[in-house]
Design an enzyme around this catalytic site. Structure first.
Site, mmCIF file in Angstrom:
data_model
loop_
_atom_site.group_PDB
_atom_site.id
_atom_site.type_symbol
_atom_site.label_atom_id
_atom_site.label_comp_id
_atom_site.label_asym_id
_atom_site.label_seq_id
_atom_site.Cartn_x
_atom_site.Cartn_y
_atom_site.Cartn_z
ATOM 1 N N GLY A 134 45.818 51.023 156.456
ATOM 2 C CA GLY A 134 44.725 50.639 155.562
ATOM 3 C C GLY A 134 43.586 50.934 156.755
ATOM 4 O O GLY A 134 43.163 51.220 157.479
ATOM 5 N N GLY B 270 43.581 47.741 159.504
ATOM 6 C CA GLY B 270 45.404 47.325 160.418
ATOM 7 C C GLY B 270 46.492 48.407 159.539
ATOM 8 O O GLY B 270 46.097 48.785 158.994
ATOM 9 N N VAL C 157 50.488 47.951 157.996
ATOM 10 C CA VAL C 157 51.515 46.873 157.671
ATOM 11 C C VAL C 157 52.886 47.759 158.230
ATOM 12 O O VAL C 157 53.038 48.651 157.709
ATOM 13 C CB VAL C 157 51.854 46.424 155.979
ATOM 14 C CG1 VAL C 157 52.696 45.550 155.304
ATOM 15 C CG2 VAL C 157 49.866 46.169 155.615
ATOM 16 N N LYS D 129 51.638 42.601 159.459
ATOM 17 C CA LYS D 129 50.053 43.053 158.957
ATOM 18 C C LYS D 129 49.354 43.312 160.824
ATOM 19 O O LYS D 129 49.362 41.617 161.246
ATOM 20 C CB LYS D 129 48.834 42.480 158.022
ATOM 21 C CG LYS D 129 48.256 43.246 158.144
ATOM 22 C CD LYS D 129 47.754 43.102 156.395
ATOM 23 C CE LYS D 129 46.529 44.242 156.366
ATOM 24 N NZ LYS D 129 45.963 44.002 154.644
ATOM 25 N N ASP E 282 39.013 38.748 147.665
ATOM 26 C CA ASP E 282 39.302 39.684 147.234
ATOM 27 C C ASP E 282 40.470 40.532 146.460
ATOM 28 O O ASP E 282 41.353 40.894 146.855
ATOM 29 C CB ASP E 282 39.678 39.995 148.846
ATOM 30 C CG ASP E 282 39.007 41.760 149.061
ATOM 31 O OD1 ASP E 282 38.459 42.483 148.303
ATOM 32 O OD2 ASP E 282 39.819 42.280 149.683
#
Length: 556
Positions: free
Chosen positions: A40, A43, A45, A60, A149
């Site tokens: 992303g 970061g 995963v 993550k 979020d």
């Protein structure tokens, strides 16, 4: 071991390749990276192997430059408190000079974002996912944790969905919510225009986008916006500027007229600009559950229905061990919020929409009609009237049409027999059944009236039953019952109400024109018939007016 208990020197320095964590690296002295699941903006995963406990996990890795160190431990502690089947369990968190690490459970599945893009979910599956997310957020809010979020990429749909034992419908079986607290530990300008406001702008509540205020109502707004987009294919907030964040969104049924009005009104209510007018997660959950049976079970047209693939995301099929070790009843229950008047209106709407409610009323009326008829025909009834009432009511509850004539007797006793054709129209399925029952109901009322010596609706004093004019009255009832369900546009409730009123007046005029005189309870019966005919459209008008009133208040 939590982040606060894990010193930096115990993290185990992973080998780096081009600034990225390498496959096969050992993180924190125990997690062996196996496969990169996704990258992303802030970061990566990874699926990993916990070599200490011999289990699969997800790791993550957040880029250090994006992490606000002071917030990381606080948010990790808050997220670790959440133990719920619809929330990804956080096992461990740590931070060092190179990055921050969040270790969580792993589930094989896909994100809601990916499934929606591929058109792999039906309306019913979307509502089931919404129920699970309502329950997940309710649990988090009860623990004092705000997500901040909520967006489709943070909603994970397991490929093998199973119900958690002992829990309610939808709980933990359809989706899992991830990244609790991650938005608050990232202060990058790419998320928002300032480092103090966290979240994704396209799914933010207006108050969160304007001044960073984030509470339970902000999460509710984001969830409702996800459902809006999932059902319509349109996110009206995408691409908008901050200055337009306070503008009300267009009603959902403007995008999809085929959706149930209650469903659209419930989502529109949760998307109101003013937080205090959005209701609660309980309100939204109740709406989604009530509309499940009406939702289409056909997946989107882009791709065939999704029944589980091999792709992996940051979720695992079963709840984490921390949840399994907890008592079944230890999860917080949903708490009612919002005004009591709103809850009362919602409860009344739900009850009156249920099929069994109409059956119960019909059964009760049939039982009372039978009891009255027994006492009216016999001076010494061969059976106890109360026993007759109970038996007839039970039979009618199972076979609604069996007690229609007796329900007509009960209505006639209180001067409301003119509503019987509307009741017949609600209970009988085929037009010929409605026509026969409509004519038979009038015959039954006349015969019961003559036998008992009471005028239940019309005693043919001026014209005998064999007169052709009497046949006109029977034809009027038969025709009214047969055509009643056809007088519904199902798109314009106000027009449906007008048609119901015209139908009721027309029935009275037609019977009166045949020479029937006098008619008992002519006006009250017509009013009740109009209510029976127009109850559904009336509820739809009420719900839509409620939603639109909130939008107008927001504009003001």
């Amino acid at each position: 071991m939590s982040a606060s208990q894990l010193p930096t020197e115990h993290l185990g320095e992973p080998p780096r390749t081009g600034g990225a964590t390498a496959r096969g690296a050992l993180l924190m002295g125990r997690y062996r990276l196996v496969r990169r699941l996704g990258r992303g903006a802030f970061g990566t995963v990874w699926s990993a192997r916990d070599e200490r406990l011999d289990r699969e996990v997800a790791v993550k890795v957040l880029d250090r430059e994006h992490v606000i160190h002071a917030r990381f431990e606080r948010e990790a502690r808050a997220a670790a408190r959440l133990q719920h089947p619809a929330i990804v369990t956080l096992y461990e968190a740590a931070v060092d000079d190179d990055g921050a690490y969040l270790v969580s459970e792993l589930v094989r599945g896909r994100t809601l974002e990916g499934l929606l893009e591929a058109g792999m979910l039906s309306d019913r599956e979307i509502l089931e996912i919404g129920v699970a997310l309502c329950e997940a957020l309710s649990h988090a809010h009860a623990q004092g944790v705000i997500h901040r979020d909520v967006k489709p990429s943070n909603v994970l749909v397991p490929s093998h969905r199973g119900r958690a034992a002992g829990l309610g419908p939808g709980l933990g079986e359809s989706a899992k919510l991830t990244d609790f607290g991650v938005a608050h530990v990232i202060g990058a300008a790419a998320l928002t225009r300032t480092g103090d406001i966290v979240g994704t702008l396209a799914y933010m509540a207006p108050e969160q986008a304007c001044d960073g205020t984030s509470g339970p109502h902000a999460d509710l707004y984001s969830l409702a916006l996800i459902l809006y987009e999932a059902l319509s294919g349109v996110n009206p907030r995408a691409g908008t500027s901050r200055r337009r964040d306070s503008a009300p969104l267009p009603p959902l049924r403007r995008q999809r007229r085929d959706l149930p009005r209650r469903l659209a009104a419930g989502i529109d209510t949760a998307l109101r600009v003013r937080p205090e007018q959005r209701g609660s997660l309980l309100d939204l959950r109740a709406t989604l559950l009530a509309c499940l049976d009406q939702a289409d079970d056909t997946p989107g047209v882009v791709a065939p229905g999704w029944r589980g693939k091999d792709e992996e995301t940051w979720v695992r099929d079963a709840p984490g061990p921390e949840w399994i070790e907890r008592r079944q009843g230890s999860a917080p229950t949903l708490q009612m919020t919002g005004s009591s008047a709103s809850g009362l209106r919602l409860g009344l709407t739900t009850v009156m929409r249920l099929e069994w409610f109409g059956r119960a009323l019909n059964a009760a009326a049939a039982g009372l009609g039978a009891a009255w008829l027994v006492t009216a025909l016999w001076t010494r009834p061969p059976f106890e009237p109360a026993l007759v009432a109970v038996v007839v009511a039970l039979v009618t509850l199972v076979v609604p049409l069996a007690g229609v004539l007796l329900s007509g007797v009960a209505l006639g006793v209180v001067g409301l027999a003119g509503a019987l054709p509307a009741l017949v129209a609600k209970l009988a399925g085929h037009w010929w059944q409605r026509a026969l029952l409509g004519a038979g109901a009038l015959c039954g009322l006349v015969i019961a009236g003559r036998l008992s010596g009471h005028n239940l609706y019309w005693l043919p004093a001026r014209i005998p039953p064999s007169d052709p004019r009497a046949l006109l009255a029977l034809a009027a009832w038969a025709l009214a019952a047969a055509v009643a369900p056809l007088l519904r546009t199902r798109r314009f409730p106000l027009l449906d109400l007008m048609l119901a009123a015209m139908w009721s007046v027309g029935l009275v005029v037609a019977v009166g024109a045949s020479g029937a005189h006098p008619l008992v309870g002519e006006l009250p019966g017509a009013l009740l018939a109009a209510v029976i005919m127009g109850w559904g459209p009336l509820l739809e008008v009420f719900e839509e007016t409620r939603a639109m009133a909130g939008i107008h208040d927001d504009v003001a």
